[in-house]
Write a protein that holds these residues in place. Structure first.
Motif, PDB file in Angstrom:
ATOM      1  N   GLN A 163       0.825  -1.194   0.000  1.00 41.38           N
ATOM      2  CA  GLN A 163       0.000   0.000   0.000  1.00 41.38           C
ATOM      3  C   GLN A 163       0.865   1.252   0.000  1.00 41.38           C
ATOM      4  OE1 GLN A 163      -2.498  -0.703   3.388  1.00 41.38           O
ATOM      5  NE2 GLN A 163      -4.106  -1.584   2.139  1.00 41.38           N
ATOM      6  N   ARG A 164       1.970   1.220   0.746  1.00 46.78           N
ATOM      7  CA  ARG A 164       2.866   2.382   0.746  1.00 46.78           C
ATOM      8  C   ARG A 164       3.436   2.643  -0.631  1.00 46.78           C
ATOM      9  NH1 ARG A 164       4.501   0.327   5.982  1.00 46.78           N
ATOM     10  NH2 ARG A 164       6.001  -0.950   4.883  1.00 46.78           N
ATOM     11  N   ARG A 165       3.503   1.626  -1.439  1.00 44.79           N
ATOM     12  CA  ARG A 165       4.013   1.766  -2.806  1.00 44.79           C
ATOM     13  C   ARG A 165       2.904   2.121  -3.791  1.00 44.79           C
ATOM     14  NH1 ARG A 165       7.873  -3.511  -2.709  1.00 44.79           N
ATOM     15  NH2 ARG A 165       9.485  -2.594  -1.399  1.00 44.79           N
ATOM     16  N   GLY A 166       1.686   2.304  -3.310  1.00 48.47           N
ATOM     17  CA  GLY A 166       0.589   2.689  -4.175  1.00 48.47           C
ATOM     18  C   GLY A 166      -0.209   1.543  -4.750  1.00 48.47           C
ATOM     19  N   HIS A 167      -0.007   0.344  -4.247  1.00 45.01           N
ATOM     20  CA  HIS A 167      -0.745  -0.810  -4.746  1.00 45.01           C
ATOM     21  C   HIS A 167      -2.127  -0.880  -4.109  1.00 45.01           C
ATOM     22  CE1 HIS A 167       2.761  -2.446  -6.759  1.00 45.01           C
ATOM     23  NE2 HIS A 167       3.446  -2.152  -5.660  1.00 45.01           N
ATOM     24  N   LEU A 168      -3.091  -1.293  -4.897  1.00 48.54           N
ATOM     25  CA  LEU A 168      -4.430  -1.536  -4.379  1.00 48.54           C
ATOM     26  C   LEU A 168      -4.546  -3.012  -4.016  1.00 48.54           C
ATOM     27  CD1 LEU A 168      -6.621   0.418  -6.928  1.00 48.54           C
ATOM     28  CD2 LEU A 168      -6.440   0.862  -4.486  1.00 48.54           C
ATOM     29  N   ILE A 169      -5.148  -3.288  -2.886  1.00 48.18           N
ATOM     30  CA  ILE A 169      -5.375  -4.664  -2.458  1.00 48.18           C
ATOM     31  C   ILE A 169      -6.879  -4.851  -2.335  1.00 48.18           C
ATOM     32  CG2 ILE A 169      -4.983  -6.382  -0.659  1.00 48.18           C
ATOM     33  CD1 ILE A 169      -2.397  -4.735   0.012  1.00 48.18           C
ATOM     34  N   VAL A 170      -7.401  -5.836  -3.052  1.00 48.44           N
ATOM     35  CA  VAL A 170      -8.826  -6.139  -3.050  1.00 48.44           C
ATOM     36  C   VAL A 170      -8.999  -7.523  -2.446  1.00 48.44           C
ATOM     37  CG1 VAL A 170     -10.865  -6.474  -4.506  1.00 48.44           C
ATOM     38  CG2 VAL A 170      -9.161  -4.746  -5.127  1.00 48.44           C
ATOM     39  N   ALA A 171      -9.986  -7.660  -1.531  1.00 46.87           N
ATOM     40  CA  ALA A 171     -10.214  -8.953  -0.886  1.00 46.87           C
ATOM     41  C   ALA A 171     -11.701  -9.165  -0.636  1.00 46.87           C
ATOM     42  CB  ALA A 171      -9.456  -9.025   0.441  1.00 46.87           C
ATOM     43  N   ALA A 172     -12.113 -10.406  -0.700  1.00 50.22           N
ATOM     44  CA  ALA A 172     -13.489 -10.790  -0.387  1.00 50.22           C
ATOM     45  C   ALA A 172     -13.724 -10.688   1.113  1.00 50.22           C
ATOM     46  CB  ALA A 172     -13.749 -12.212  -0.865  1.00 50.22           C
ATOM     47  N   TYR A 194      -7.182   2.652 -12.473  1.00 51.51           N
ATOM     48  CA  TYR A 194      -5.864   2.843 -11.881  1.00 51.51           C
ATOM     49  C   TYR A 194      -4.793   2.790 -12.960  1.00 51.51           C
ATOM     50  CZ  TYR A 194      -2.173   1.870  -8.434  1.00 51.51           C
ATOM     51  OH  TYR A 194      -1.069   1.904  -7.652  1.00 51.51           O
ATOM     52  N   ARG A 195      -4.271   3.930 -13.327  1.00 54.07           N
ATOM     53  CA  ARG A 195      -3.333   3.987 -14.443  1.00 54.07           C
ATOM     54  C   ARG A 195      -1.874   4.179 -14.023  1.00 54.07           C
ATOM     55  NH1 ARG A 195      -6.545   1.841 -17.883  1.00 54.07           N
ATOM     56  NH2 ARG A 195      -8.238   3.111 -18.636  1.00 54.07           N
ATOM     57  N   THR A 196      -1.627   4.811 -12.902  1.00 54.89           N
ATOM     58  CA  THR A 196      -0.250   5.106 -12.501  1.00 54.89           C
ATOM     59  C   THR A 196      -0.011   4.649 -11.073  1.00 54.89           C
ATOM     60  OG1 THR A 196      -0.850   7.299 -11.696  1.00 54.89           O
ATOM     61  CG2 THR A 196      -0.167   7.146 -13.999  1.00 54.89           C
ATOM     62  N   LEU A 197       1.235   4.502 -10.719  1.00 56.16           N
ATOM     63  CA  LEU A 197       1.578   4.132  -9.345  1.00 56.16           C
ATOM     64  C   LEU A 197       1.468   5.351  -8.445  1.00 56.16           C
ATOM     65  CD1 LEU A 197       4.678   1.861  -9.925  1.00 56.16           C
ATOM     66  CD2 LEU A 197       2.355   1.171  -9.407  1.00 56.16           C
ATOM     67  N   GLY A 198       1.340   5.110  -7.190  1.00 60.48           N
ATOM     68  CA  GLY A 198       1.295   6.192  -6.213  1.00 60.48           C
ATOM     69  C   GLY A 198       0.046   6.116  -5.371  1.00 60.48           C
ATOM     70  N   ILE A 199       0.173   6.488  -4.136  1.00 58.43           N
ATOM     71  CA  ILE A 199      -0.952   6.422  -3.196  1.00 58.43           C
ATOM     72  C   ILE A 199      -2.102   7.283  -3.675  1.00 58.43           C
ATOM     73  CG2 ILE A 199      -1.660   6.966  -0.834  1.00 58.43           C
ATOM     74  CD1 ILE A 199       1.210   6.159  -0.011  1.00 58.43           C
ATOM     75  N   GLU A 200      -1.823   8.444  -4.238  1.00 61.00           N
ATOM     76  CA  GLU A 200      -2.891   9.321  -4.704  1.00 61.00           C
ATOM     77  C   GLU A 200      -3.680   8.660  -5.824  1.00 61.00           C
ATOM     78  OE1 GLU A 200       0.384  10.303  -4.590  1.00 61.00           O
ATOM     79  OE2 GLU A 200       0.243  11.348  -2.686  1.00 61.00           O
ATOM     80  N   ALA A 201      -3.007   7.963  -6.727  1.00 56.02           N
ATOM     81  CA  ALA A 201      -3.693   7.286  -7.828  1.00 56.02           C
ATOM     82  C   ALA A 201      -4.606   6.190  -7.293  1.00 56.02           C
ATOM     83  CB  ALA A 201      -2.686   6.720  -8.816  1.00 56.02           C
ATOM     84  N   ALA A 202      -4.156   5.441  -6.313  1.00 59.51           N
ATOM     85  CA  ALA A 202      -4.974   4.380  -5.738  1.00 59.51           C
ATOM     86  C   ALA A 202      -6.234   4.968  -5.111  1.00 59.51           C
ATOM     87  CB  ALA A 202      -4.167   3.596  -4.698  1.00 59.51           C
ATOM     88  N   SER A 203      -6.079   6.016  -4.364  1.00 59.08           N
ATOM     89  CA  SER A 203      -7.221   6.664  -3.724  1.00 59.08           C
ATOM     90  C   SER A 203      -8.199   7.208  -4.769  1.00 59.08           C
ATOM     91  CB  SER A 203      -6.726   7.789  -2.814  1.00 59.08           C
ATOM     92  OG  SER A 203      -7.802   8.475  -2.253  1.00 59.08           O
ATOM     93  N   ARG A 204      -7.667   7.821  -5.817  1.00 54.49           N
ATOM     94  CA  ARG A 204      -8.537   8.361  -6.873  1.00 54.49           C
ATOM     95  C   ARG A 204      -9.293   7.244  -7.588  1.00 54.49           C
ATOM     96  NH1 ARG A 204      -3.987  11.597  -8.127  1.00 54.49           N
ATOM     97  NH2 ARG A 204      -3.660  10.332  -9.995  1.00 54.49           N
ATOM     98  N   ALA A 205      -8.651   6.098  -7.792  1.00 48.59           N
ATOM     99  CA  ALA A 205      -9.301   4.974  -8.456  1.00 48.59           C
ATOM    100  C   ALA A 205     -10.484   4.469  -7.631  1.00 48.59           C
ATOM    101  CB  ALA A 205      -8.303   3.850  -8.711  1.00 48.59           C
ATOM    102  N   VAL A 206     -10.291   4.337  -6.322  1.00 45.10           N
ATOM    103  CA  VAL A 206     -11.376   3.881  -5.443  1.00 45.10           C
ATOM    104  C   VAL A 206     -12.496   4.921  -5.414  1.00 45.10           C
ATOM    105  CG1 VAL A 206     -11.991   3.295  -3.066  1.00 45.10           C
ATOM    106  CG2 VAL A 206      -9.871   2.411  -4.064  1.00 45.10           C
TER     107      VAL A 206
END
Length: 129
Positions: free
Chosen positions: A1-10, A81-93
């Motif tokens: 997550q610190r690297r901007g990755h999104l984690i999705v889980a059931a 989600y097009r780019t890496l970064g925490i801001e991109a992950a947040s914008r995607a969600v």
């Protein structure tokens, strides 16, 4: 997550009264519940404030569970989600939350989260390219 990755889980299939299950209940994880073909939450699906989205949780042949719903949300987020970064992950969600169909109580709720993410709209968009 610190690297901007999104984690999705059931959210899991231990029922509405079960304690939150991990990894879905970890902060920052996009927790997904499942709905049936009538858009009703699966009776075995977990509930709670960590639920972010709902998606179809029933596969052909009668198989069902929240694990069938998580890949739908993952695919939709991947398109956002097009780019890496925490801001991109947040914008995607946030973008997916704006697209989700609010089928529960108004606003985010502990059953459907932000609302229903439908695979059909993903397939329609892919076909329009």
């Amino acid at each position: 997550q610190r690297r901007g990755h999104l984690i999705v889980a059931a959210v899991g299939n231990d029922g509405p009264n079960a304690p939150p299950l991990y990894p879905a209940a970890y902060d920052g994880v996009v927790a997904v519940t499942g709905v049936d073909t009538r858009r009703r939450v699966l009776p075995e699906a977990g509930r709670g404030p960590h639920v972010a989205f709902a998606a179809g949780g029933q596969a052909d042949g009668g198989l069902r569970g929240t694990s069938f719903a998580a890949p739908v949300v993952s695919a939709r987020l991947a398109r956002q989600y097009r780019t890496l970064g925490i801001e991109a992950a947040s914008r995607a969600v946030d973008a997916l939350a704006r697209e989700a169909l609010d089928i529960g109580e108004p606003g985010r709720d502990p059953v459907y989260g932000h609302g229903l993410v439908e695979a059909a709209s993903l397939q329609a968009r892919a076909g329009s390219r």
